[in-house]
Design a protein around this motif. Structure first.
Motif, mmCIF file in Angstrom:
data_model
loop_
_atom_site.group_PDB
_atom_site.id
_atom_site.type_symbol
_atom_site.label_atom_id
_atom_site.label_comp_id
_atom_site.label_asym_id
_atom_site.label_seq_id
_atom_site.Cartn_x
_atom_site.Cartn_y
_atom_site.Cartn_z
ATOM 1 N N ASP A 96 40.302 -18.417 -34.853
ATOM 2 C CA ASP A 96 40.924 -17.225 -34.289
ATOM 3 C C ASP A 96 42.161 -16.808 -35.072
ATOM 4 O O ASP A 96 42.449 -15.613 -35.212
ATOM 5 C CB ASP A 96 41.282 -17.463 -32.829
ATOM 6 C CG ASP A 96 40.052 -17.531 -31.932
ATOM 7 O OD1 ASP A 96 39.030 -16.902 -32.276
ATOM 8 O OD2 ASP A 96 40.099 -18.211 -30.901
ATOM 9 N N LEU A 97 42.904 -17.776 -35.565
ATOM 10 C CA LEU A 97 44.068 -17.481 -36.391
ATOM 11 C C LEU A 97 43.642 -16.778 -37.679
ATOM 12 O O LEU A 97 44.221 -15.750 -38.076
ATOM 13 C CB LEU A 97 44.804 -18.781 -36.706
ATOM 14 C CG LEU A 97 46.097 -18.714 -37.512
ATOM 15 C CD1 LEU A 97 47.106 -17.792 -36.858
ATOM 16 C CD2 LEU A 97 46.687 -20.106 -37.687
ATOM 17 N N LEU A 98 42.610 -17.291 -38.333
ATOM 18 C CA LEU A 98 42.106 -16.664 -39.555
ATOM 19 C C LEU A 98 41.565 -15.270 -39.260
ATOM 20 O O LEU A 98 41.829 -14.317 -40.005
ATOM 21 C CB LEU A 98 41.013 -17.533 -40.175
ATOM 22 C CG LEU A 98 40.321 -16.951 -41.416
ATOM 23 C CD1 LEU A 98 41.318 -16.708 -42.542
ATOM 24 C CD2 LEU A 98 39.194 -17.877 -41.873
ATOM 25 N N ASP A 123 55.193 -13.801 -33.106
ATOM 26 C CA ASP A 123 55.068 -13.403 -31.703
ATOM 27 C C ASP A 123 53.715 -12.743 -31.446
ATOM 28 O O ASP A 123 53.088 -12.976 -30.415
ATOM 29 C CB ASP A 123 56.193 -12.439 -31.310
ATOM 30 C CG ASP A 123 57.551 -13.107 -31.262
ATOM 31 O OD1 ASP A 123 57.595 -14.355 -31.292
ATOM 32 O OD2 ASP A 123 58.565 -12.393 -31.200
ATOM 33 N N ARG A 124 53.267 -11.916 -32.390
ATOM 34 C CA ARG A 124 51.973 -11.265 -32.237
ATOM 35 C C ARG A 124 50.837 -12.275 -32.327
ATOM 36 O O ARG A 124 49.862 -12.196 -31.585
ATOM 37 C CB ARG A 124 51.802 -10.188 -33.302
ATOM 38 C CG ARG A 124 50.508 -9.400 -33.163
ATOM 39 C CD ARG A 124 50.476 -8.261 -34.140
ATOM 40 N NE ARG A 124 49.127 -7.830 -34.405
ATOM 41 C CZ ARG A 124 48.779 -7.091 -35.440
ATOM 42 N NH1 ARG A 124 49.679 -6.713 -36.324
ATOM 43 N NH2 ARG A 124 47.522 -6.724 -35.616
ATOM 44 N N LEU A 125 50.974 -13.254 -33.210
ATOM 45 C CA LEU A 125 49.960 -14.307 -33.298
ATOM 46 C C LEU A 125 49.891 -15.094 -31.989
ATOM 47 O O LEU A 125 48.803 -15.430 -31.511
ATOM 48 C CB LEU A 125 50.258 -15.237 -34.470
ATOM 49 C CG LEU A 125 50.025 -14.652 -35.866
ATOM 50 C CD1 LEU A 125 50.581 -15.588 -36.932
ATOM 51 C CD2 LEU A 125 48.546 -14.387 -36.111
ATOM 52 N N MET A 126 51.049 -15.393 -31.407
ATOM 53 C CA MET A 126 51.056 -16.112 -30.135
ATOM 54 C C MET A 126 50.324 -15.317 -29.062
ATOM 55 O O MET A 126 49.567 -15.874 -28.257
ATOM 56 C CB MET A 126 52.498 -16.372 -29.682
ATOM 57 C CG MET A 126 53.229 -17.438 -30.480
ATOM 58 S SD MET A 126 52.489 -19.080 -30.380
ATOM 59 C CE MET A 126 52.648 -19.414 -28.644
ATOM 60 N N GLY A 152 47.065 -16.205 -26.583
ATOM 61 C CA GLY A 152 47.038 -15.528 -25.291
ATOM 62 C C GLY A 152 48.306 -15.726 -24.492
ATOM 63 O O GLY A 152 48.286 -15.687 -23.264
ATOM 64 N N TRP A 153 49.425 -15.933 -25.180
ATOM 65 C CA TRP A 153 50.707 -16.139 -24.498
ATOM 66 C C TRP A 153 51.683 -15.032 -24.886
ATOM 67 O O TRP A 153 52.603 -15.256 -25.687
ATOM 68 C CB TRP A 153 51.334 -17.481 -24.884
ATOM 69 C CG TRP A 153 50.452 -18.671 -24.709
ATOM 70 C CD1 TRP A 153 49.370 -18.791 -23.893
ATOM 71 C CD2 TRP A 153 50.582 -19.934 -25.366
ATOM 72 N NE1 TRP A 153 48.805 -20.036 -23.997
ATOM 73 C CE2 TRP A 153 49.527 -20.762 -24.901
ATOM 74 C CE3 TRP A 153 51.470 -20.442 -26.310
ATOM 75 C CZ2 TRP A 153 49.349 -22.066 -25.344
ATOM 76 C CZ3 TRP A 153 51.300 -21.735 -26.745
ATOM 77 C CH2 TRP A 153 50.257 -22.534 -26.264
ATOM 78 N N GLY A 167 56.683 -19.556 -29.915
ATOM 79 C CA GLY A 167 55.951 -20.736 -30.333
ATOM 80 C C GLY A 167 55.927 -20.910 -31.830
ATOM 81 O O GLY A 167 54.879 -21.144 -32.419
ATOM 82 N N THR A 168 57.106 -20.799 -32.451
ATOM 83 C CA THR A 168 57.181 -20.898 -33.907
ATOM 84 C C THR A 168 56.546 -22.185 -34.410
ATOM 85 O O THR A 168 55.766 -22.175 -35.353
ATOM 86 C CB THR A 168 58.642 -20.826 -34.372
ATOM 87 O OG1 THR A 168 59.177 -19.556 -34.001
ATOM 88 C CG2 THR A 168 58.740 -20.985 -35.882
ATOM 89 N N ARG A 169 56.868 -23.279 -33.767
ATOM 90 C CA ARG A 169 56.366 -24.573 -34.220
ATOM 91 C C ARG A 169 54.852 -24.654 -34.055
ATOM 92 O O ARG A 169 54.139 -25.170 -34.918
ATOM 93 C CB ARG A 169 57.040 -25.682 -33.427
ATOM 94 C CG ARG A 169 56.703 -27.070 -33.919
ATOM 95 C CD ARG A 169 57.557 -28.079 -33.203
ATOM 96 N NE ARG A 169 57.336 -29.416 -33.707
ATOM 97 C CZ ARG A 169 58.007 -30.471 -33.297
ATOM 98 N NH1 ARG A 169 58.951 -30.330 -32.406
ATOM 99 N NH2 ARG A 169 57.760 -31.668 -33.782
#
Length: 232
Positions: A166-168, A182-185, A190-191, A196-198
């Motif tokens: 899903d990240l890819l 933030d957009r990736l999170m 789905g948060w 959630g940088t780490r």
């Protein structure tokens, strides 16, 4: 009359009987079917017998540890895995991602947070059915089959966890564009609104180890981009 919703089956693997029982009771109350194990060999056996949709897996287990359990079950059948750990050092997280874990929750944890992560991870996996009609995405030597959730680079298939895929896919939807953490999170985990940088950075490291470090470019202080020059 609408059909009954499908009850997802979860495998809870935790050697502490109090935590195992409390977590299982909460998940049953949330509407899941729950099967349980208390050690490494038992977890692999129950996984093979019960075919769960998701595994909640403690890292420290008798018999063999959670990383070995994860490696064995992923070799049998790809499945979403959330690992429970008393340690969240980056090296430990990367080991877990390397054997197929999708997410890490550090003890002590809030039940509400763990339930939310389980729900989000199951939703992401279910998206595959919604993409059944889409053509594979071709980006140079990178091929992404969103319906089958499969990835190849230069003809070699790469085995990604659901989160890595899903990240890819999120980065590949806008090749070359920078996607903020933030957009990736929000889109991958789905948060929305979470910090959630780490989490993001650890999963990007795991993704790079599988698809090639040259494909994902870091934009410091902002996020990541799929490097379109590298995939040509």
């Amino acid at each position: 009359m609408s059909p009954e919703p499908v009850r997802r089956r979860l495998l809870v693997v935790e050697d502490d009987p109090v935590i195992n029982q409390a977590l299982s009771d909460r998940l049953v109350a949330e509407g899941y079917d729950v099967v349980r194990a208390w050690d490494g060999p038992g977890a692999v056996a129950v996984f093979g017998e019960q075919a769960p949709d998701l595994v909640v897996l403690d890292v420290m287990l008798p018999g063999y540890d959670g990383h070995e359990v994860c490696r064995r079950i992923q070799a049998e059948r790809p499945v979403p895995v959330i690992m429970l750990t008393a340690r969240a050092e980056e090296a430990d997280v990367l080991v877990g991602l390397g054997v197929g874990a999708d997410d890490y929750v550090t003890k002590p944890f809030r039940m509400r947070e763990l339930v939310a992560r389980i729900s989000a991870l199951l939703r992401r996996v279910e998206r595959a059915g919604e993409l059944a009609g889409r053509r594979p995405l071709e980006l140079g030597e990178l091929r992404i089959d969103q319906a089958g959730r499969r990835v190849w680079r230069a003809g070699e298939e790469l085995h990604l966890t659901p989160t890595e895929f899903d990240l890819l896919a999120c980065l590949a939807a806008e090749p070359g564009a920078v996607v903020g953490r933030d957009r990736l999170m929000a889109q991958v985990w789905g948060w929305p609104g979470a910090t959630g940088t780490r989490t993001v950075d650890s999963h990007v490291k795991g993704l790079r180890a599988k698809i090639g470090a040259d494909l994902v470019r870091t934009v410091h202080g902002v996020g990541y981009a799929l490097d379109v020059e590298a995939v040509r």
